[in-house]
Design an enzyme around this catalytic site. Structure first.
Site, PDB file in Angstrom:
ATOM      1  N   TRP A 159       0.844  -1.183   0.000  1.00  0.00           N
ATOM      2  CA  TRP A 159       0.000   0.000   0.000  1.00  0.00           C
ATOM      3  C   TRP A 159       0.889   1.246   0.000  1.00  0.00           C
ATOM      4  O   TRP A 159       2.036   1.204   0.433  1.00  0.00           O
ATOM      5  CB  TRP A 159      -0.953   0.006   1.183  1.00  0.00           C
ATOM      6  CG  TRP A 159      -0.296  -0.038   2.550  1.00  0.00           C
ATOM      7  CD1 TRP A 159      -0.078  -1.129   3.330  1.00  0.00           C
ATOM      8  CD2 TRP A 159       0.217   1.084   3.290  1.00  0.00           C
ATOM      9  NE1 TRP A 159       0.542  -0.779   4.507  1.00  0.00           N
ATOM     10  CE2 TRP A 159       0.737   0.577   4.511  1.00  0.00           C
ATOM     11  CE3 TRP A 159       0.308   2.457   3.066  1.00  0.00           C
ATOM     12  CZ2 TRP A 159       1.324   1.380   5.493  1.00  0.00           C
ATOM     13  CZ3 TRP A 159       0.899   3.274   4.035  1.00  0.00           C
ATOM     14  CH2 TRP A 159       1.391   2.729   5.224  1.00  0.00           C
ATOM     15  N   GLU A 240       9.115   0.750   5.817  1.00  0.00           N
ATOM     16  CA  GLU A 240       8.833   1.566   7.004  1.00  0.00           C
ATOM     17  C   GLU A 240       8.626   3.031   6.648  1.00  0.00           C
ATOM     18  O   GLU A 240       7.892   3.748   7.337  1.00  0.00           O
ATOM     19  CB  GLU A 240       9.991   1.431   8.000  1.00  0.00           C
ATOM     20  CG  GLU A 240      10.100   0.080   8.684  1.00  0.00           C
ATOM     21  CD  GLU A 240       9.161  -0.046   9.874  1.00  0.00           C
ATOM     22  OE1 GLU A 240       8.787   0.998  10.451  1.00  0.00           O
ATOM     23  OE2 GLU A 240       8.803  -1.174  10.236  1.00  0.00           O
ATOM     24  N   THR A 296       6.104  -1.422  18.665  1.00  0.00           N
ATOM     25  CA  THR A 296       5.509  -0.469  17.728  1.00  0.00           C
ATOM     26  C   THR A 296       4.167  -0.977  17.221  1.00  0.00           C
ATOM     27  O   THR A 296       3.213  -0.206  17.057  1.00  0.00           O
ATOM     28  CB  THR A 296       6.468  -0.226  16.551  1.00  0.00           C
ATOM     29  OG1 THR A 296       7.763   0.075  17.046  1.00  0.00           O
ATOM     30  CG2 THR A 296       5.987   0.920  15.691  1.00  0.00           C
ATOM     31  N   HIS A 329       7.302  -7.433  10.096  1.00  0.00           N
ATOM     32  CA  HIS A 329       8.712  -7.180  10.401  1.00  0.00           C
ATOM     33  C   HIS A 329       9.109  -7.828  11.725  1.00  0.00           C
ATOM     34  O   HIS A 329      10.224  -8.343  11.863  1.00  0.00           O
ATOM     35  CB  HIS A 329       8.954  -5.671  10.444  1.00  0.00           C
ATOM     36  CG  HIS A 329       8.666  -4.990   9.140  1.00  0.00           C
ATOM     37  ND1 HIS A 329       8.446  -3.630   9.030  1.00  0.00           N
ATOM     38  CD2 HIS A 329       8.557  -5.483   7.877  1.00  0.00           C
ATOM     39  CE1 HIS A 329       8.220  -3.327   7.757  1.00  0.00           C
ATOM     40  NE2 HIS A 329       8.280  -4.435   7.039  1.00  0.00           N
TER      41      HIS A 329
END
Length: 469
Positions: A159, A240, A296, A329
């Protein structure tokens, strides 16, 4: 001493700094303080926090108090021998290291790799990867290709930020922006603070790529290495990079936050860097990323759920997409650690214990907007941001402990066979840690409920509107 000539015994060299400037370079860490005590038998100078790579100075007056071996910090250089097992500190003009410095070097020890011969750089243990463990890392290239690389997506399947934002080429661009701004009016200021903090953390991506490229055995030596480690670092960074882009644009369009102060914070954070204490060691580096990617993911997931509660489903979807990336990740880095546990159980166990003792610092722990510490309680920006994240249950002490517990179960740490005493001691420490931390957290929370009163904190990110934490 004043600027001028400084006597190094049999060598005389010009010293260009005044005493005050020199003092700024000589900032001892606890490890060096203890080392100097051992060497001199005198109390060590502790007037400042950081210390030059090999400079040490006994306290005293006049010539007795001057360092017998000190040189310009930038002139000191580490020369790594071919075996990779030892870095020799070399002074200007090839001056041989004095016995006191050699003794100091011997006291430098890595808890993660006690059999290594690391060096001390700016007061930090560095380059603790032994030659044997570096060979283990190199042996994992096929494993990375076959098992890990699949956790990255081809660009055409990823995306992009524009997929979630109003299209500026569309006739509905202005109405869609108005609808976005109306949705975000319902977001409270404490929520905006944690969302901005998450975005600032993502925007400091250059720092994280730099950190990965300090790791021995896996760094991208040329910037475009064709090694699997080099490709992984670059493509992980590229994935990222979309996170900060999307959150930044969404917050900009909302009109709810002071974008200039946020941009100042981002620039300051990238300029300050980070201090994960991973010793240029891939065992420690991948332990850190295994933990941090999950942290995260937790933070973005909770931020998304809060957005949905406040009526902004579009923002909730954005946070969910980012959390999904972090989950991929996380799996990749944890798989690397799993393989290291298989290949070197003692070494990886000591690395796990060492990172837990140091504590995992959040990537944005050096954030600074230039004004926060000058008012109110004087607390650092990140410290107050953490309080808001805790109060909104975006990321809490319980989350931190749960991640440790998850990793122990994920790698089946209790069942790993360690052959060395250091490995077994580390294993015992790690397995007992979650319950010990939970007891400490419970006691701390009880004390907070009894004594703590909410205090007003102002964040420049939300135009200094008061938040009570």
């Amino acid at each position: 001493r004043a600027a001028g000539d400084v006597d190094y015994g049999d060598v005389k060299q010009s010293w260009p700094w005044t005493e005050g400037e020199t003092e700024a370079l000589l900032r001892p860490t606890p490890m060096k303080v203890q080392a100097m005590r051992s060497l001199s038998g005198k109390p060590a100078c502790t007037s400042s926090r950081r210390f030059s790579s090999v400079s040490c100075r006994a306290t005293g007056s006049g010539s007795e108090g001057a360092s017998s071996y000190s040189s310009r910090r930038e002139s000191m250089k580490a020369s790594i021998n071919p075996s990779g097992a030892r870095s020799r500190l070399v002074a200007p003009n090839a001056i041989e290291a004095r016995p006191d410095v050699e003794a100091l070097e011997k006291l430098v020890r890595s808890e993660a790799a006690p059999d290594a011969s690391p060096v001390l750089i700016c007061g930090q243990v560095s380059h603790s990867l032994t030659k044997e463990r570096e060979e283990i890392i190199h042996s994992m290239e096929d494993f990375m290709e076959e098992k890990v690389y699949k956790y990255l997506k081809p660009v055409e399947k990823c995306w992009q930020a524009q997929d979630f934002l109003p299209d500026p080429a569309s006739e509905d661009f202005i109405p869609e922006i108005q609808a976005l701004r109306e949705r975000t009016l319902a977001l409270p200021d404490d929520y905006l603070v944690v969302l901005v903090g998450d975005m600032v953390t993502e925007e400091a991506l250059p720092t994280y790529m730099s950190m990965l490229n300090t790791i021995d055995g896996t760094r991208d030596e040329t910037g475009s290495d064709d090694t699997v480690w080099g490709k992984w670092t670059r493509e992980w960074t590229a994935e990222e990079n979309r996170h900060g882009d999307l959150l930044n644009k969404y917050l900009y369009l909302s009109g709810r936050v002071d974008m200039r102060q946020i941009e100042v914070t981002i620039q300051n954070l990238i300029g300050s860097g980070m201090c994960p204490k991973t010793e240029n060691n891939p065992y420690l580096g991948f332990m850190y990323t295994s933990f941090q990617e999950r942290a995260t993911k937790v933070s973005h997931g909770n931020t998304g759920r809060s957005a949905a509660k406040h009526g902004d489903q579009a923002l909730a979807n954005i946070c969910a997409q980012i959390a999904s990336d972090e989950a991929r990740h996380e799996k990749a880095y944890q798989l690397i650690c799993e393989e290291l546990f298989r290949l070197d159980p003692d070494g990886m166990m000591m690395a796990f214990a060492d990172m837990m003792k140091k504590q995992i610092v959040m990537p944005a722990h050096m954030m600074d907007d230039g004004v926060h510490t000058s008012r109110g309680s004087g607390a650092a920006l990140f410290e107050d941001f953490e309080k808001v994240a805790y109060a909104t249950e975006t990321y809490t002490t319980a989350d931190y402990i749960d991640i440790i517990d998850y990793l122990i179960k994920r790698w089946d740490v209790e069942s790993i066979k360690c052959s060395s005493a250091d490995g077994q001691k580390s294993q015992d420490y790690v397995c007992k840690l979650p319950n010990r931390l939970r007891r400490l957290a419970e006691r701390a929370e009880k004390r907070m409920k009894k004594t703590a009163n909410k205090q007003e904190v102002k964040f420049s990110w939300v135009y200094d509107r008061p938040i009570f934490v």
